[in-house]
Design an enzyme around this catalytic site. Structure first.
Site, PDB file in Angstrom:
ATOM      1  N   ASN A   1     106.777 -14.631 -29.421  1.00  0.00           N
ATOM      2  CA  ASN A   1     106.703 -15.929 -28.751  1.00  0.00           C
ATOM      3  C   ASN A   1     105.358 -15.975 -28.027  1.00  0.00           C
ATOM      4  O   ASN A   1     105.178 -15.288 -27.025  1.00  0.00           O
ATOM      5  CB  ASN A   1     107.882 -16.044 -27.760  1.00  0.00           C
ATOM      6  CG  ASN A   1     107.770 -17.272 -26.874  1.00  0.00           C
ATOM      7  OD1 ASN A   1     107.003 -18.188 -27.160  1.00  0.00           O
ATOM      8  ND2 ASN A   1     108.537 -17.283 -25.797  1.00  0.00           N
TER       9      ASN A   1
ATOM     10  N   LYS B   1     104.026 -18.383 -26.455  1.00  0.00           N
ATOM     11  CA  LYS B   1     104.039 -19.267 -25.271  1.00  0.00           C
ATOM     12  C   LYS B   1     102.809 -20.176 -25.276  1.00  0.00           C
ATOM     13  O   LYS B   1     102.375 -20.616 -26.330  1.00  0.00           O
ATOM     14  CB  LYS B   1     104.134 -18.432 -23.993  1.00  0.00           C
ATOM     15  CG  LYS B   1     105.247 -17.382 -24.064  1.00  0.00           C
ATOM     16  CD  LYS B   1     105.540 -16.753 -22.755  1.00  0.00           C
ATOM     17  CE  LYS B   1     106.558 -15.650 -22.951  1.00  0.00           C
ATOM     18  NZ  LYS B   1     107.073 -15.121 -21.709  1.00  0.00           N
TER      19      LYS B   1
ATOM     20  N   HIS C   1     114.639 -21.260 -23.855  1.00  0.00           N
ATOM     21  CA  HIS C   1     113.928 -20.125 -23.243  1.00  0.00           C
ATOM     22  C   HIS C   1     114.000 -20.260 -21.722  1.00  0.00           C
ATOM     23  O   HIS C   1     113.967 -21.362 -21.181  1.00  0.00           O
ATOM     24  CB  HIS C   1     112.471 -20.110 -23.714  1.00  0.00           C
ATOM     25  CG  HIS C   1     111.763 -18.844 -23.342  1.00  0.00           C
ATOM     26  ND1 HIS C   1     111.230 -18.646 -22.095  1.00  0.00           N
ATOM     27  CD2 HIS C   1     111.517 -17.710 -24.050  1.00  0.00           C
ATOM     28  CE1 HIS C   1     110.686 -17.440 -22.042  1.00  0.00           C
ATOM     29  NE2 HIS C   1     110.853 -16.848 -23.219  1.00  0.00           N
TER      30      HIS C   1
ATOM     31  N   GLU D   1     111.908 -19.889 -19.461  1.00  0.00           N
ATOM     32  CA  GLU D   1     110.802 -20.639 -18.837  1.00  0.00           C
ATOM     33  C   GLU D   1     111.058 -22.142 -18.941  1.00  0.00           C
ATOM     34  O   GLU D   1     110.693 -22.901 -18.060  1.00  0.00           O
ATOM     35  CB  GLU D   1     109.466 -20.241 -19.487  1.00  0.00           C
ATOM     36  CG  GLU D   1     109.033 -18.865 -19.015  1.00  0.00           C
ATOM     37  CD  GLU D   1     108.226 -18.074 -20.012  1.00  0.00           C
ATOM     38  OE1 GLU D   1     107.669 -18.657 -20.963  1.00  0.00           O
ATOM     39  OE2 GLU D   1     108.145 -16.838 -19.847  1.00  0.00           O
TER      40      GLU D   1
ATOM     41  N   GLU E   1     117.811 -12.455 -22.958  1.00  0.00           N
ATOM     42  CA  GLU E   1     116.582 -12.165 -22.226  1.00  0.00           C
ATOM     43  C   GLU E   1     116.850 -12.233 -20.724  1.00  0.00           C
ATOM     44  O   GLU E   1     116.815 -13.325 -20.131  1.00  0.00           O
ATOM     45  CB  GLU E   1     115.501 -13.192 -22.581  1.00  0.00           C
ATOM     46  CG  GLU E   1     115.194 -13.257 -24.051  1.00  0.00           C
ATOM     47  CD  GLU E   1     113.817 -13.867 -24.290  1.00  0.00           C
ATOM     48  OE1 GLU E   1     112.935 -13.128 -24.731  1.00  0.00           O
ATOM     49  OE2 GLU E   1     113.635 -15.051 -23.997  1.00  0.00           O
TER      50      GLU E   1
ATOM     51  N   GLY F   1     108.193 -10.717 -18.837  1.00  0.00           N
ATOM     52  CA  GLY F   1     106.812 -10.715 -18.348  1.00  0.00           C
ATOM     53  C   GLY F   1     106.619  -9.910 -17.071  1.00  0.00           C
ATOM     54  O   GLY F   1     105.591 -10.010 -16.414  1.00  0.00           O
TER      55      GLY F   1
ATOM     56  N   SER G   1     109.924  -7.731 -21.770  1.00  0.00           N
ATOM     57  CA  SER G   1     108.962  -6.625 -21.675  1.00  0.00           C
ATOM     58  C   SER G   1     109.159  -5.556 -22.755  1.00  0.00           C
ATOM     59  O   SER G   1     109.072  -4.355 -22.478  1.00  0.00           O
ATOM     60  CB  SER G   1     109.004  -5.997 -20.276  1.00  0.00           C
ATOM     61  OG  SER G   1     108.662  -6.955 -19.302  1.00  0.00           O
TER      62      SER G   1
HETATM   63  C1  PEP Z   1     109.765 -13.876 -23.775  1.00  0.00           C
HETATM   64  O1  PEP Z   1     109.097 -14.708 -23.227  1.00  0.00           O
HETATM   65  O2  PEP Z   1     110.616 -14.238 -24.594  1.00  0.00           O
HETATM   66  C2  PEP Z   1     109.545 -12.476 -23.441  1.00  0.00           C
HETATM   67  C3  PEP Z   1     110.484 -11.626 -23.769  1.00  0.00           C
HETATM   68  O3  PEP Z   1     108.377 -12.155 -22.801  1.00  0.00           O
HETATM   69  P1  PEP Z   1     107.839 -10.666 -22.479  1.00  0.00           P
HETATM   70  O4  PEP Z   1     107.983  -9.847 -23.726  1.00  0.00           O
HETATM   71  O5  PEP Z   1     106.400 -10.864 -22.077  1.00  0.00           O
HETATM   72  O6  PEP Z   1     108.671 -10.131 -21.359  1.00  0.00           O
END
Ligand code: PEP
Length: 254
Positions: free
Chosen positions: A9, A11, A94, A96, A166, A172, A212
């Site tokens: 992803n 973003k 998501h 975000e 998630e 992040g 992460s």
């Molecule tokens: C995401 O945004 O779906 C995500 C898992 O980000 P990150 O791997 O940076 O934690």
């Protein structure tokens, strides 16, 4: 046997030129069909990435779609436009989008329906906040998200859904759920799918982990019985780190 699925992803990162280059570098190195691989670039880069990955097995995903097909909805993207741009997947809900753009289980449910209705396979994201986990509400939150986002999704439609767990506190932040913590939630989601649908669906649907994920933790997470791959943010922005996660995962499923 569920085919593992790893998507990047991107973003709100990458210009058209950067996206084309990144997609091309990934596509040149992917030579496996044992894991389903995909990328979700910004909308502006979808068609450029579509062209860069042409002839490879890489899938193309929209990071979001609106629930209406067309009309006076300034700034929104119809799921039909995602298909028109070459997407076969969409990511919906998501954290975000939930955190910064006011998405709720109700609107995510509408988006899931519209996305599935145009034939997009859809990654439905769920996950709890740290304060919810600390208050012992993880199951209530994640369970509520799954139940409410899946309202009205039939047994045949749900076959095109991938769930991404998630935990918001791991996105992040560099903090990853331990394999045990992730497995516990994945297994909970699978049992809920059995309750909402049936045993076959619960065993068929893939549940990705996101938060992460890096080369160093990909193997231990992938070894868990109910973790069927990853949704990767930060580490998908460079070909090398994304490919390393895929390589580590391939070693586990070998
Ligand atoms: C995401 O945004 O779906 C995500 C898992 O980000 P990150 O791997 O940076 O934690």
């Amino acid at each position: 046997m569920r085919t593992p699925i790893i998507f990047g992803n991107w973003k709100m990162n990458k210009t058209i030129g950067e996206a084309r280059e990144l997609a091309g570098s990934i596509a040149r190195k992917i030579a496996t069909d044992r894991i389903e691989i995909g990328v979700a670039p910004p909308f502006t880069s979808l068609t450029a990435v579509r062209d860069s990955i042409k002839g490879s097995s890489i899938h193309l995903a929209a990071q979001n779609v609106y629930w209406e097909m067309e009309g006076a909805f300034t700034g929104e993207i119809s799921p039909k436009f995602a298909v028109d741009s070459g997407c076969d997947y969409a990511i919906i809900g998501h954290s975000e989008r939930r955190q910064y753009f006011g998405e709720t289980n109700h609107t995510v449910n509408k988006k899931l329906k519209s996305s599935l209705s145009v034939g997009l396979k859809t990654i439905l994201c769920v996950g709890e906040l740290l304060k919810q986990r600390e208050a012992g509400k993880m199951e209530a939150v994640v369970g509520g998200q799954i139940r409410e986002c899946m309202v009205g999704i039939s047994t045949s439609e749900v076959r095109s859904v991938v769930v991404a767990y998630e935990p918001v506190w791991a996105i992040g932040t560099g903090k990853t759920a331990t394999p045990g913590q992730a497995q516990e939630v994945h297994s909970f989601i699978r049992s809920l799918l059995k309750e909402l649908y049936d045993e076959e669906i619960s065993q068929l649907l893939r549940i990705q982990y996101g938060g992460s994920v890096k080369r160093d933790n990909a193997s231990i997470l992938m070894k868990e019985a109910d973790i069927d791959g990853f949704l990767v943010g930060g580490a998908s922005l460079e070909a090398e780190s994304f490919l390393e996660i895929i390589e580590k995962s391939l070693e586990v499923i070998a």
